[in-house]
Design a protein around this motif. Structure first.
Motif, mmCIF file in Angstrom:
data_model
loop_
_atom_site.group_PDB
_atom_site.id
_atom_site.type_symbol
_atom_site.label_atom_id
_atom_site.label_comp_id
_atom_site.label_asym_id
_atom_site.label_seq_id
_atom_site.Cartn_x
_atom_site.Cartn_y
_atom_site.Cartn_z
ATOM 1 N N GLY A 282 0.847 -1.182 0.000
ATOM 2 C CA GLY A 282 0.000 0.000 0.000
ATOM 3 C C GLY A 282 0.884 1.233 0.000
ATOM 4 O O GLY A 282 1.452 1.584 1.028
ATOM 5 N N THR A 283 1.055 1.851 -1.140
ATOM 6 C CA THR A 283 1.995 2.956 -1.386
ATOM 7 C C THR A 283 3.403 2.548 -0.949
ATOM 8 O O THR A 283 3.956 1.610 -1.502
ATOM 9 N N ASN A 284 3.988 3.196 0.069
ATOM 10 C CA ASN A 284 5.342 2.825 0.498
ATOM 11 C C ASN A 284 5.363 1.756 1.584
ATOM 12 O O ASN A 284 6.441 1.386 2.065
ATOM 13 N N PHE A 285 4.204 1.238 1.952
ATOM 14 C CA PHE A 285 4.116 0.191 2.964
ATOM 15 C C PHE A 285 4.103 -1.187 2.315
ATOM 16 O O PHE A 285 3.459 -1.391 1.278
ATOM 17 N N TYR A 286 4.795 -2.128 2.943
ATOM 18 C CA TYR A 286 4.854 -3.511 2.467
ATOM 19 C C TYR A 286 4.642 -4.452 3.648
ATOM 20 O O TYR A 286 4.995 -4.133 4.787
ATOM 21 N N GLU A 287 4.076 -5.612 3.339
ATOM 22 C CA GLU A 287 3.932 -6.647 4.352
ATOM 23 C C GLU A 287 4.617 -7.913 3.854
ATOM 24 O O GLU A 287 4.432 -8.326 2.706
ATOM 25 N N PHE A 288 5.415 -8.493 4.734
ATOM 26 C CA PHE A 288 6.156 -9.714 4.428
ATOM 27 C C PHE A 288 5.726 -10.816 5.390
ATOM 28 O O PHE A 288 5.343 -10.544 6.533
ATOM 29 N N VAL A 289 5.832 -12.062 4.940
ATOM 30 C CA VAL A 289 5.723 -13.195 5.850
ATOM 31 C C VAL A 289 6.949 -14.060 5.614
ATOM 32 O O VAL A 289 7.398 -14.240 4.477
ATOM 33 N N ALA A 290 7.522 -14.578 6.712
ATOM 34 C CA ALA A 290 8.754 -15.351 6.625
ATOM 35 C C ALA A 290 8.668 -16.560 7.538
ATOM 36 O O ALA A 290 7.931 -16.563 8.535
ATOM 37 N N SER A 291 9.424 -17.590 7.198
ATOM 38 C CA SER A 291 9.433 -18.809 8.005
ATOM 39 C C SER A 291 10.671 -19.618 7.658
ATOM 40 O O SER A 291 11.286 -19.440 6.602
ATOM 41 N N ASN A 292 11.010 -20.546 8.564
ATOM 42 C CA ASN A 292 12.061 -21.518 8.280
ATOM 43 C C ASN A 292 11.483 -22.882 7.935
ATOM 44 O O ASN A 292 12.232 -23.849 7.809
ATOM 45 N N ASP A 293 10.177 -22.940 7.782
ATOM 46 C CA ASP A 293 9.516 -24.194 7.440
ATOM 47 C C ASP A 293 8.749 -24.006 6.128
ATOM 48 O O ASP A 293 7.760 -23.274 6.078
ATOM 49 N N GLU A 294 9.221 -24.654 5.070
ATOM 50 C CA GLU A 294 8.626 -24.449 3.749
ATOM 51 C C GLU A 294 7.187 -24.918 3.692
ATOM 52 O O GLU A 294 6.325 -24.262 3.075
ATOM 53 N N ASN A 295 6.875 -26.032 4.325
ATOM 54 C CA ASN A 295 5.506 -26.540 4.287
ATOM 55 C C ASN A 295 4.541 -25.582 4.985
ATOM 56 O O ASN A 295 3.422 -25.335 4.492
ATOM 57 N N SER A 296 4.951 -25.047 6.124
ATOM 58 C CA SER A 296 4.082 -24.134 6.868
ATOM 59 C C SER A 296 3.765 -22.880 6.065
ATOM 60 O O SER A 296 2.604 -22.489 5.931
ATOM 61 N N ILE A 297 4.784 -22.252 5.523
ATOM 62 C CA ILE A 297 4.551 -20.984 4.831
ATOM 63 C C ILE A 297 3.832 -21.217 3.502
ATOM 64 O O ILE A 297 2.967 -20.417 3.108
ATOM 65 N N SER A 298 4.117 -22.318 2.838
ATOM 66 C CA SER A 298 3.445 -22.601 1.563
ATOM 67 C C SER A 298 1.956 -22.822 1.784
ATOM 68 O O SER A 298 1.117 -22.325 1.017
ATOM 69 N N ARG A 299 1.605 -23.559 2.841
ATOM 70 C CA ARG A 299 0.184 -23.797 3.120
ATOM 71 C C ARG A 299 -0.512 -22.504 3.515
ATOM 72 O O ARG A 299 -1.655 -22.256 3.108
ATOM 73 N N PHE A 300 0.160 -21.674 4.298
ATOM 74 C CA PHE A 300 -0.452 -20.402 4.679
ATOM 75 C C PHE A 300 -0.718 -19.539 3.450
ATOM 76 O O PHE A 300 -1.796 -18.934 3.329
ATOM 77 N N ILE A 301 0.226 -19.488 2.532
ATOM 78 C CA ILE A 301 0.052 -18.691 1.316
ATOM 79 C C ILE A 301 -1.138 -19.208 0.505
ATOM 80 O O ILE A 301 -1.916 -18.429 -0.062
ATOM 81 N N GLU A 302 -1.319 -20.530 0.459
ATOM 82 C CA GLU A 302 -2.467 -21.098 -0.250
ATOM 83 C C GLU A 302 -3.784 -20.632 0.364
ATOM 84 O O GLU A 302 -4.743 -20.320 -0.350
ATOM 85 N N LEU A 303 -3.838 -20.603 1.685
ATOM 86 C CA LEU A 303 -5.052 -20.189 2.371
ATOM 87 C C LEU A 303 -5.270 -18.682 2.305
ATOM 88 O O LEU A 303 -6.406 -18.205 2.393
ATOM 89 N N LEU A 304 -4.202 -17.924 2.148
ATOM 90 C CA LEU A 304 -4.269 -16.470 2.212
ATOM 91 C C LEU A 304 -5.011 -15.857 1.032
ATOM 92 O O LEU A 304 -5.838 -14.960 1.199
ATOM 93 N N GLY A 305 -4.714 -16.315 -0.171
ATOM 94 C CA GLY A 305 -5.343 -15.726 -1.349
ATOM 95 C C GLY A 305 -4.798 -14.343 -1.663
ATOM 96 O O GLY A 305 -3.802 -13.888 -1.094
ATOM 97 N N GLU A 306 -5.489 -13.658 -2.565
ATOM 98 C CA GLU A 306 -5.046 -12.343 -3.016
ATOM 99 C C GLU A 306 -5.558 -11.246 -2.085
ATOM 100 O O GLU A 306 -6.623 -11.374 -1.482
ATOM 101 N N PRO A 307 -4.822 -10.145 -1.968
ATOM 102 C CA PRO A 307 -5.233 -9.064 -1.068
ATOM 103 C C PRO A 307 -6.374 -8.234 -1.635
ATOM 104 O O PRO A 307 -6.608 -8.205 -2.846
ATOM 105 N N PHE A 308 -7.080 -7.548 -0.737
ATOM 106 C CA PHE A 308 -8.117 -6.593 -1.100
ATOM 107 C C PHE A 308 -7.523 -5.200 -0.920
ATOM 108 O O PHE A 308 -7.516 -4.667 0.194
ATOM 109 N N ILE A 309 -7.021 -4.616 -2.003
ATOM 110 C CA ILE A 309 -6.355 -3.320 -1.919
ATOM 111 C C ILE A 309 -7.187 -2.291 -2.676
ATOM 112 O O ILE A 309 -7.453 -2.479 -3.865
#
Length: 326
Positions: A282-309
């Motif tokens: 959102g303009t100069n703001f960014y949101e990141f998600v990070a993890s050391n577990d590939e399965n955890s972050i990949s599944r979360f991204i699947e559930l997250l979907g696209e943002p409402f901007i």
């Protein structure tokens, strides 16, 4: 060493702006002239996200309301994140029935964490810290203290014992499941390596860490262009031109002194996390998600979907993407 004597805190913008934050938290200055709610409700087809949004905004404290009025698209984004974390946690609890946990870093009166704890019916227990003592009164007024806790102090003062005791975690302490930094690091300078090293040790091995960052741009004209979009298309709904100009002079210079480039954040985060995604802009703001577990972050991204901007505030395409490590 206490926060008050910690040089990283004493020299920080967070400390230098303490009186200003106190005024904001008590609703004495920079109060939005109307309630901050989504202006794109018709675009949000997910009933759960709309319900989460309503829970989030109805119990927002003054400083959190000011934050929502200052960052375009963040009320929709926090609602999307909250629903995705609830769905992800419910899925994980089918195999692991324990209570999950989130530490919200320097996050005002805990409005966002409180909403998550209530929405998940306590499946996610939350801890919010804030160095601004005025925030606690608004936390106390709205929190269900069986599932949400508040610590009055900087994130630099947090210890494993504080987290474990606040969340009711039995020993041994394996870390929290989720971290969420609410645009706090920029008030402590540019040393993201130090900030990330400190907070990452509180995260479980398969946990998810979220970072909301306001980033500098390599082209200062691009940075200023985005700032004008933010001020003219978003903040103008909630603040007068005089209020926007006053804040720019009184506060934003201190904030910019602690901001870094997008690439510099990714470089620093890559030292502590194996997998990093950018998930919102959102303009100069960014949101990141990070993890050391590939399965955890990949599944979360699947559930997250696209943002409402809301239209006009996103400058990234695609928005949600995995970032290569430097």
């Amino acid at each position: 060493m206490t926060t008050d004597s910690n040089p990283a805190f004493v020299d920080s913008a967070m400390n230098k702006l303490a009186d200003y934050f106190d005024d904001l938290a008590n609703g004495r200055v920079q109060v939005p002239k109307q309630p901050v709610t989504t202006r794109i409700r018709e675009r949000i087809q997910d009933d759960d996200v709309r319900a989460y949004h309503d829970l989030l905004v109805t119990q927002a404290g003054p400083l959190f309301s000011h934050f929502l009025a200052s960052v375009p698209g963040i009320v929709e984004e926090l609602s999307r994140i909250g629903v995705a974390l609830d769905r992800y946690t419910r899925e994980r609890r089918k195999k692991d029935e324990r209570n999950f946990s989130l530490w919200e870093i320097d996050a005002f009166d805990g409005s966002s964490a409180r909403a998550l704890a209530k929405y998940s019916n306590g499946a996610i227990r939350t801890l919010t810290n804030s160095p601004n003592k005025a925030n606690q009164q608004h936390f106390d007024a709205h929190a269900d203290k069986e599932i949400s806790a508040f610590y009055s102090g900087s994130f630099l003062q947090i210890t494993e014992d504080i987290v474990a005791d606040s969340l009711g975690v039995d020993s041994p302490f394996f870390g929290v499941d989720y971290l969420y930094e609410m645009a706090a690091f920029q008030f402590y300078g540019r040393n993201r390596d130090e900030h990330l090293r400190f907070v990452s040790r509180f995260l479980r091995e398969d946990g998810l860490a979220f970072f909301l960052e306001k980033c500098n741009q390599s082209d200062i004209q691009e940075y200023e262009r985005r700032e004008r979009v933010k001020d003219e298309k978003h903040k103008s709904h909630y603040f007068s031109e005089a209020q926007i100009a006053w804040k720019r002079e009184a506060m934003l210079v201190q904030m910019e002194n602690g901001q870094i480039l997008f690439s510099d954040f990714v470089e620093a985060a890559s030292r502590y996390f194996s997998h990093i995604y950018v998930i919102w802009n959102g303009t100069n703001f960014y949101e990141f998600v990070a993890s050391n577990d590939e399965n955890s972050i990949s599944r979360f991204i699947e559930l997250l979907g696209e943002p409402f901007i809301p239209e006009g505030f996103c400058f990234e395409s695609p928005v949600v993407r995995k970032l290569s490590r430097p």
